[in-house]
Enzyme design. Sequence first.
Site, PDB file in Angstrom:
ATOM      1  N   PRO A 207       0.857  -1.209  -0.082  1.00 29.85           N
ATOM      2  CA  PRO A 207      -0.007   0.090   0.027  1.00 29.85           C
ATOM      3  C   PRO A 207       0.832   1.061  -0.140  1.00 29.85           C
ATOM      4  O   PRO A 207       2.152   1.322   0.217  1.00 29.85           O
ATOM      5  CB  PRO A 207      -0.861  -0.027   1.464  1.00 29.85           C
ATOM      6  CG  PRO A 207      -0.621  -1.283   1.896  1.00 29.85           C
ATOM      7  CD  PRO A 207       0.623  -2.066   1.159  1.00 29.85           C
ATOM      8  N   GLU A 428     -21.858  10.014  21.856  1.00 28.31           N
ATOM      9  CA  GLU A 428     -20.533   9.356  22.018  1.00 28.31           C
ATOM     10  C   GLU A 428     -20.432   8.585  23.409  1.00 28.31           C
ATOM     11  O   GLU A 428     -19.874   7.254  23.173  1.00 28.31           O
ATOM     12  CB  GLU A 428     -19.233  10.428  22.274  1.00 28.31           C
ATOM     13  CG  GLU A 428     -19.198  11.521  21.059  1.00 28.31           C
ATOM     14  CD  GLU A 428     -19.055  10.491  19.852  1.00 28.31           C
ATOM     15  OE1 GLU A 428     -18.273   9.382  19.868  1.00 28.31           O
ATOM     16  OE2 GLU A 428     -19.189  11.001  18.638  1.00 28.31           O
TER      17      GLU A 428
HETATM   18  P1  ADP Z   1       5.662   4.315  -0.959  1.00 27.14           P
HETATM   19  O1  ADP Z   1       5.786   2.919  -0.343  1.00 27.14           O
HETATM   20  O2  ADP Z   1       4.694   4.808  -1.096  1.00 27.14           O
HETATM   21  O3  ADP Z   1       6.811   4.526  -1.825  1.00 27.14           O
HETATM   22  P2  ADP Z   1       7.646   5.866   0.920  1.00 27.14           P
HETATM   23  O4  ADP Z   1       8.836   5.151   0.696  1.00 27.14           O
HETATM   24  O5  ADP Z   1       7.671   7.201  -0.233  1.00 27.14           O
HETATM   25  O6  ADP Z   1       6.305   5.171   0.496  1.00 27.14           O
HETATM   26  O7  ADP Z   1       7.310   6.324   2.152  1.00 27.14           O
HETATM   27  C1  ADP Z   1       7.086   7.692   2.502  1.00 27.14           C
HETATM   28  C2  ADP Z   1       7.774   8.076   4.047  1.00 27.14           C
HETATM   29  O8  ADP Z   1       7.327   7.275   5.091  1.00 27.14           O
HETATM   30  C3  ADP Z   1       9.377   7.827   4.065  1.00 27.14           C
HETATM   31  O9  ADP Z   1       9.861   8.879   3.404  1.00 27.14           O
HETATM   32  C4  ADP Z   1       9.521   7.500   5.509  1.00 27.14           C
HETATM   33  O10 ADP Z   1       9.589   8.694   6.162  1.00 27.14           O
HETATM   34  C5  ADP Z   1       8.292   6.827   5.904  1.00 27.14           C
HETATM   35  N1  ADP Z   1       8.380   5.381   5.891  1.00 27.14           N
HETATM   36  C6  ADP Z   1       7.398   4.484   5.611  1.00 27.14           C
HETATM   37  N2  ADP Z   1       7.696   3.366   5.774  1.00 27.14           N
HETATM   38  C7  ADP Z   1       8.658   3.416   6.685  1.00 27.14           C
HETATM   39  C8  ADP Z   1       9.634   2.464   7.646  1.00 27.14           C
HETATM   40  N3  ADP Z   1       9.431   1.238   7.670  1.00 27.14           N
HETATM   41  N4  ADP Z   1      10.587   2.916   8.390  1.00 27.14           N
HETATM   42  C9  ADP Z   1      10.834   4.169   8.401  1.00 27.14           C
HETATM   43  N5  ADP Z   1      10.066   5.209   7.843  1.00 27.14           N
HETATM   44  C10 ADP Z   1       9.197   4.810   7.070  1.00 27.14           C
HETATM   45 ZN    ZN Z   2     -21.004   7.851  15.963  1.00 24.32          ZN
END
Ligand code: ADP
Ligand code: ZN
Length: 611
Positions: A207, A428
């Site tokens: 995702p 709520e």
């Molecule tokens: P996609 O899977 O959509 O390519 P990205 O690699 O661009 O996602 O992730 C976006 C940002 O989310 C990264 O720059 C990082 O900061 C954060 N992120 C996502 N997954 C991780 C992870 N497993 N560990 C650390 N940071 C993460």
């Molecule tokens: Zn509700």
Amino acid sequence: MNEQRNNNNKKNYLIFAIISLVLLLVFNAFIVPAVKKAQIKETNYSFFLKQLDAGTITQAEIKDDSIVFEVKDEDGDKKLYSTVKIEDPDLVSRLYKNGKVDFTGKIEHENPIVTFIFSWVLPIVLMIVLWNVLMRGMSKRMGNSMAFGKSNAKIYVKAQTGKTFSDVAGQDEAKEALVEIVDFLHNPQKYAEIGASLPKGALLVGPPGTGKTLLAQAVAGEADVPFFSISGSEFVEMFVGMGAAKVRDLFKQANDKAPCIVFIDEIDTIGKKRDGQLGGNDEREQTLNQLLTEMDGFDGKRGVVILAATNRPDSLDPALLRPGRFDRRIPAELPDLAGREAILKVHAQKIKTEPEIDYNAIARATAGASGAELANIINEGALRAVRSGRQTVCQSDLEESVEVVIAGYQRKNAVISQQEKEIIAYHEIGHALVAAKQKDSAPVHKITIIPRTSGALGYTMQVDEGEKFLLTKEEALARITTLTGGRSAEEVIFNSCTTGASNDIEKATQLARAMVTRYGMSSGFDMIALETVNNQYLGGDTSLACSPETAARIDEEVNSIVRSAHEKAKRILMENIEKLRELSSYLLEKETITGEEFMAILNRKPAPEQV
Ligand code: ADP
Ligand code: ZN
Ligand code: MG
């Protein structure tokens, strides 16, 4: 490849030369005469005669239909005039008589250097300027398509991405698979000795926001080999064939630099299934074909590894996925509890926090959040700390930012009437009370009636103790009952209903429907898949696969599940109506209460006089 580019360049020059020539002709035919004309003043014939008599004319050029003559005034300045030529038989003798006039037939009234500049240098300079401006404008608009098939893959080397595997938290399986690839690029002989050949390509699927791009950058950081990175959309061009040319160029560069890694982000933009429809996207198909050809063409032992990332693996062309191309699939799933905690910690290293932060609590409250959302939560927490003038981030900053990411910012100045506030409070507490009175329901963590920018007027947060991978039928029913609890409270207390339950209704229906069509949890159907999920990583919309009669029965089933849950919720609330009133007035007063406060009031013995 080079030939191709040279051909393109030749074509460019030819076009340029033709345009230049045409412009030059236009310039000489219209603009230069116009400039010359501007230097010559139009007069009448009598002026000419007068000047002739006065003896001020120094030269005259007699043309077929006009006379151009040069007059020297008292200051010695020379001026050019032209006049119509009138049939005048005495003209020649008159000119002759005057004696001073030099009537050679052509006046040298042009400065040759000026003329040269006007008719040759200026147009060429103008054209070069025009060409440059046009090129720049076009390349901006069309993403460098005028670079004619040159791939614009960025080359990363270690220092440039600055990312390593330690920046990626969780995702251990993905990292393991990628470590192997990095190892292969470092010691290819180790693999060659056994005769193993590494996969040519690996596809990162998952995702959005789970760190696919990040993983690829980390590979670049670890591998110490050239790393070509290009996004799928960069192949898609305005001109047919350019995308294919770019693929060719990319692979040529990669082959020259082997061992190296090529990373194609968002590969689904070019890798979609070829459906053979008339008027399909020719350009994309050509690009894909070229990619398939190139991936077959290069020698896996040379050490070119192709990584690609996508969140729509089901839409990819099967030819891309067959062994020998992207034969390895590396899943980057949404992080589990431990993964979320690790990701929070990785990102918390970049900010200043108070020493004791319970990341586990934050991780538990964010079930289903992606890595990108978790990174965002940490950043929002830091922003909140700055806003309230503190030096470090504390637990409540992070807890608040979880809510910001889930439900938006607080709308502090929203004006809600007391009567509506009361309804919201009952709604709520209705959710919370129904949740607390069922044993298959997650504990209540927080209840608030402060409105949020997402449109939520209040919400009840439930947080599971640990990580849940399965949902039992009882839990699913309990969840639906809890969702109906809000509306039930409105009905029990005010005997009316409001629009405030729309989101609850949506969620309850979704879950009840999934129970019937996908989980086989209804009495009416056995283990039958009545719906299929289309793209699991992007929202997971479903399509129905059954007859209209069955669809009608599904709707009935769904309705009966929700109805019985709704009745159960009302029953629970009726049985606890005193607590409902007590808790609601407490919430109305405090606006936000914690799960502990809620449980304390719920478990409190009723006041003695009420016994
Ligand atoms: P996609 O899977 O959509 O390519 P990205 O690699 O661009 O996602 O992730 C976006 C940002 O989310 C990264 O720059 C990082 O900061 C954060 N992120 C996502 N997954 C991780 C992870 N497993 N560990 C650390 N940071 C993460
Ligand atoms: Zn509700
Ligand atoms: Mg990405």
